[in-house]
Write a protein that holds these residues in place. Structure first.
Motif, PDB file in Angstrom:
ATOM      1  N   LEU A  51       7.948  -4.114   3.881  1.00  0.00           N
ATOM      2  CA  LEU A  51       7.785  -2.690   3.571  1.00  0.00           C
ATOM      3  C   LEU A  51       6.470  -2.447   2.828  1.00  0.00           C
ATOM      4  O   LEU A  51       5.719  -1.506   3.132  1.00  0.00           O
ATOM      5  N   TYR A  52       6.221  -3.284   1.842  1.00  0.00           N
ATOM      6  CA  TYR A  52       5.024  -3.166   1.006  1.00  0.00           C
ATOM      7  C   TYR A  52       3.763  -3.289   1.862  1.00  0.00           C
ATOM      8  O   TYR A  52       2.847  -2.451   1.791  1.00  0.00           O
ATOM      9  N   PHE A  53       3.697  -4.346   2.692  1.00  0.00           N
ATOM     10  CA  PHE A  53       2.553  -4.559   3.566  1.00  0.00           C
ATOM     11  C   PHE A  53       2.371  -3.392   4.535  1.00  0.00           C
ATOM     12  O   PHE A  53       1.253  -2.918   4.763  1.00  0.00           O
ATOM     13  N   SER A  54       3.482  -2.926   5.110  1.00  0.00           N
ATOM     14  CA  SER A  54       3.405  -1.841   6.087  1.00  0.00           C
ATOM     15  C   SER A  54       2.822  -0.582   5.466  1.00  0.00           C
ATOM     16  O   SER A  54       1.968   0.087   6.074  1.00  0.00           O
ATOM     17  N   GLY A  55       3.277  -0.241   4.256  1.00  0.00           N
ATOM     18  CA  GLY A  55       2.761   0.951   3.584  1.00  0.00           C
ATOM     19  C   GLY A  55       1.279   0.854   3.280  1.00  0.00           C
ATOM     20  O   GLY A  55       0.520   1.812   3.483  1.00  0.00           O
ATOM     21  N   LEU A  56       0.838  -0.322   2.806  1.00  0.00           N
ATOM     22  CA  LEU A  56      -0.578  -0.491   2.477  1.00  0.00           C
ATOM     23  C   LEU A  56      -1.452  -0.474   3.728  1.00  0.00           C
ATOM     24  O   LEU A  56      -2.524   0.152   3.742  1.00  0.00           O
ATOM     25  N   ILE A 128       1.918  -3.088  -9.435  1.00  0.00           N
ATOM     26  CA  ILE A 128       2.705  -1.867  -9.631  1.00  0.00           C
ATOM     27  C   ILE A 128       2.022  -0.956 -10.646  1.00  0.00           C
ATOM     28  O   ILE A 128       1.928   0.266 -10.454  1.00  0.00           O
ATOM     29  N   LEU A 129       1.525  -1.528 -11.730  1.00  0.00           N
ATOM     30  CA  LEU A 129       0.821  -0.722 -12.735  1.00  0.00           C
ATOM     31  C   LEU A 129      -0.469  -0.130 -12.171  1.00  0.00           C
ATOM     32  O   LEU A 129      -0.818   1.017 -12.464  1.00  0.00           O
ATOM     33  N   PHE A 130      -1.166  -0.892 -11.346  1.00  0.00           N
ATOM     34  CA  PHE A 130      -2.374  -0.388 -10.691  1.00  0.00           C
ATOM     35  C   PHE A 130      -2.027   0.782  -9.769  1.00  0.00           C
ATOM     36  O   PHE A 130      -2.751   1.792  -9.717  1.00  0.00           O
ATOM     37  N   GLY A 131      -0.928   0.659  -9.060  1.00  0.00           N
ATOM     38  CA  GLY A 131      -0.501   1.748  -8.195  1.00  0.00           C
ATOM     39  C   GLY A 131      -0.113   2.982  -8.975  1.00  0.00           C
ATOM     40  O   GLY A 131      -0.415   4.117  -8.565  1.00  0.00           O
ATOM     41  N   ALA A 132       0.567   2.776 -10.120  1.00  0.00           N
ATOM     42  CA  ALA A 132       1.011   3.920 -10.925  1.00  0.00           C
ATOM     43  C   ALA A 132      -0.153   4.653 -11.572  1.00  0.00           C
ATOM     44  O   ALA A 132      -0.134   5.884 -11.697  1.00  0.00           O
ATOM     45  N   MET A 133      -1.187   3.925 -11.983  1.00  0.00           N
ATOM     46  CA  MET A 133      -2.283   4.546 -12.715  1.00  0.00           C
ATOM     47  C   MET A 133      -3.445   4.990 -11.820  1.00  0.00           C
ATOM     48  O   MET A 133      -4.089   5.981 -12.110  1.00  0.00           O
ATOM     49  N   CYS A 134      -3.695   4.269 -10.743  1.00  0.00           N
ATOM     50  CA  CYS A 134      -4.877   4.546  -9.919  1.00  0.00           C
ATOM     51  C   CYS A 134      -4.521   5.046  -8.525  1.00  0.00           C
ATOM     52  O   CYS A 134      -4.929   6.135  -8.131  1.00  0.00           O
ATOM     53  N   MET A 135      -3.738   4.266  -7.774  1.00  0.00           N
ATOM     54  CA  MET A 135      -3.413   4.656  -6.402  1.00  0.00           C
ATOM     55  C   MET A 135      -2.676   5.991  -6.364  1.00  0.00           C
ATOM     56  O   MET A 135      -2.891   6.798  -5.455  1.00  0.00           O
ATOM     57  N   ARG A 163     -11.599   9.541  -1.341  1.00  0.00           N
ATOM     58  CA  ARG A 163     -11.243   8.710  -0.191  1.00  0.00           C
ATOM     59  C   ARG A 163     -11.839   7.311  -0.312  1.00  0.00           C
ATOM     60  O   ARG A 163     -11.199   6.312   0.025  1.00  0.00           O
ATOM     61  N   ARG A 164     -13.078   7.230  -0.792  1.00  0.00           N
ATOM     62  CA  ARG A 164     -13.714   5.924  -0.984  1.00  0.00           C
ATOM     63  C   ARG A 164     -12.929   5.073  -1.972  1.00  0.00           C
ATOM     64  O   ARG A 164     -12.675   3.879  -1.727  1.00  0.00           O
ATOM     65  N   LEU A 165     -12.491   5.684  -3.078  1.00  0.00           N
ATOM     66  CA  LEU A 165     -11.702   4.955  -4.067  1.00  0.00           C
ATOM     67  C   LEU A 165     -10.349   4.552  -3.501  1.00  0.00           C
ATOM     68  O   LEU A 165      -9.836   3.463  -3.798  1.00  0.00           O
ATOM     69  N   LEU A 166      -9.768   5.412  -2.667  1.00  0.00           N
ATOM     70  CA  LEU A 166      -8.475   5.097  -2.055  1.00  0.00           C
ATOM     71  C   LEU A 166      -8.589   3.893  -1.133  1.00  0.00           C
ATOM     72  O   LEU A 166      -7.737   2.998  -1.155  1.00  0.00           O
ATOM     73  N   VAL A 167      -9.646   3.845  -0.327  1.00  0.00           N
ATOM     74  CA  VAL A 167      -9.847   2.706   0.570  1.00  0.00           C
ATOM     75  C   VAL A 167     -10.051   1.425  -0.235  1.00  0.00           C
ATOM     76  O   VAL A 167      -9.446   0.376   0.057  1.00  0.00           O
ATOM     77  N   MET A 168     -10.890   1.483  -1.268  1.00  0.00           N
ATOM     78  CA  MET A 168     -11.139   0.302  -2.090  1.00  0.00           C
ATOM     79  C   MET A 168      -9.869  -0.146  -2.804  1.00  0.00           C
ATOM     80  O   MET A 168      -9.562  -1.348  -2.868  1.00  0.00           O
ATOM     81  N   VAL A 172      -7.902  -3.743  -2.444  1.00  0.00           N
ATOM     82  CA  VAL A 172      -7.566  -4.587  -3.599  1.00  0.00           C
ATOM     83  C   VAL A 172      -6.076  -4.926  -3.601  1.00  0.00           C
ATOM     84  O   VAL A 172      -5.683  -6.078  -3.822  1.00  0.00           O
ATOM     85  N   SER A 173      -5.229  -3.926  -3.343  1.00  0.00           N
ATOM     86  CA  SER A 173      -3.786  -4.147  -3.319  1.00  0.00           C
ATOM     87  C   SER A 173      -3.395  -5.107  -2.199  1.00  0.00           C
ATOM     88  O   SER A 173      -2.543  -5.982  -2.392  1.00  0.00           O
ATOM     89  N   LEU A 174      -4.016  -4.964  -1.033  1.00  0.00           N
ATOM     90  CA  LEU A 174      -3.725  -5.866   0.085  1.00  0.00           C
ATOM     91  C   LEU A 174      -4.159  -7.292  -0.231  1.00  0.00           C
ATOM     92  O   LEU A 174      -3.446  -8.255   0.091  1.00  0.00           O
ATOM     93  N   PHE A 175      -5.313  -7.446  -0.861  1.00  0.00           N
ATOM     94  CA  PHE A 175      -5.780  -8.784  -1.244  1.00  0.00           C
ATOM     95  C   PHE A 175      -4.820  -9.433  -2.227  1.00  0.00           C
ATOM     96  O   PHE A 175      -4.467 -10.612  -2.082  1.00  0.00           O
ATOM     97  N   LEU A 176      -4.386  -8.667  -3.225  1.00  0.00           N
ATOM     98  CA  LEU A 176      -3.473  -9.212  -4.222  1.00  0.00           C
ATOM     99  C   LEU A 176      -2.139  -9.585  -3.592  1.00  0.00           C
ATOM    100  O   LEU A 176      -1.591 -10.659  -3.872  1.00  0.00           O
ATOM    101  N   LEU A 177      -1.607  -8.726  -2.715  1.00  0.00           N
ATOM    102  CA  LEU A 177      -0.335  -9.020  -2.070  1.00  0.00           C
ATOM    103  C   LEU A 177      -0.452 -10.238  -1.164  1.00  0.00           C
ATOM    104  O   LEU A 177       0.459 -11.079  -1.120  1.00  0.00           O
ATOM    105  N   THR A 178      -1.563 -10.361  -0.445  1.00  0.00           N
ATOM    106  CA  THR A 178      -1.778 -11.535   0.406  1.00  0.00           C
ATOM    107  C   THR A 178      -1.833 -12.803  -0.438  1.00  0.00           C
ATOM    108  O   THR A 178      -1.265 -13.842  -0.063  1.00  0.00           O
ATOM    109  N   PHE A 179      -2.508 -12.733  -1.572  1.00  0.00           N
ATOM    110  CA  PHE A 179      -2.582 -13.886  -2.482  1.00  0.00           C
ATOM    111  C   PHE A 179      -1.190 -14.294  -2.953  1.00  0.00           C
ATOM    112  O   PHE A 179      -0.860 -15.493  -2.987  1.00  0.00           O
TER     113      PHE A 179
END
Length: 211
Positions: A51-56, A128-135, A163-168, A172-179
């Motif tokens: 679910l997480y990967f699909s949303g990102l 999760i905190l990054f998503g709550a504060m930035c995303m 939009r540029r910040l949203l893409v970046m 970042v979230s995808l990289f962290l989740l992949t890691f």
């Protein structure tokens, strides 16, 4: 600003509550849980990760697609679906992964015994905190500026920066989740030192000759 602080504190308290509950439950569980229970926790964990990967990935695709259309209605629809992805895929996937990850660790590897397990729940909490504060800001605060002053969003510098910040942020979230997925498979770094010592000492007692 007060709303952002409230969101941050609420998210942080939720994460701490999950961690505290997991520590309390771990003390009452046996060191090894039943294989069937572990299997169901693993299935649930994989489900929420998907679910997480699909949303990102959906968020990344739609945010990039708005650079190739010039109709305001299509751009608005893309960001509307990005909001849906956040509400119904990313947020449930992130919290579900955190909770099922703790459930899987309790009674199996332990929450603090292995470095890779610690890295996983710390990394997921930070995501999760990054998503709550930035995303959250880049996804949901973009709506009021989509049609500001009747301007096409692609001619609105505030929207373009958002939009540029949203893409970046999505990258970042995808990289962290992949890691986190990679270390789940590789299980690197081994056990913490004090648990390695306790295992060696217990093994020594078991192999010591009786008098």
């Amino acid at each position: 600003m007060n709303f952002s602080i409230s969101v941050f504190l609420g998210t942080l308290c939720s994460i701490l509550a999950v961690i505290l509950a997991s520590f309390l439950v771990e003390k009452k569980f046996p060191k090894r849980s039943r294989p069937g229970r572990k299997t169901w926790w693993l299935i649930a964990h994989i489900f929420f990760v998907v679910l997480y990967f699909s949303g990102l990935l959906g968020t990344l695709l739609l945010s990039l697609s708005t650079a190739f259309v010039d109709r305001s209605g299509l751009i608005y629809a893309a960001h509307l679906f990005i909001q849906f992805f956040d509400w119904f895929l990313i947020i449930p996937g992130a919290f579900g992964s955190l909770i099922t990850g703790f459930g899987l660790a309790v009674g199996t590897w332990g929450i603090t015994r292995h470095y890779w397990v610690i890295a996983k729940w710390v990394g997921n909490s930070l995501a999760i905190l990054f998503g709550a504060m930035c995303m959250r800001v880049w996804i949901h605060d973009s709506f009021p500026i989509l049609f500001a002053d009747g301007m096409n969003p692609l001619q609105n510098p505030v929207y373009l920066e958002n939009r540029r910040l949203l893409v970046m942020g999505t990258l970042v979230s995808l990289f962290l989740l992949t890691f986190l997925v990679v270390i789940s498979y590789l299980k690197p770094w081994g056990k913490r030192k004090k648990y390695r010592r306790s295992r060696k000492s217990s093994a020594g007692r078991e192999t010591a000759p009786s008098v």
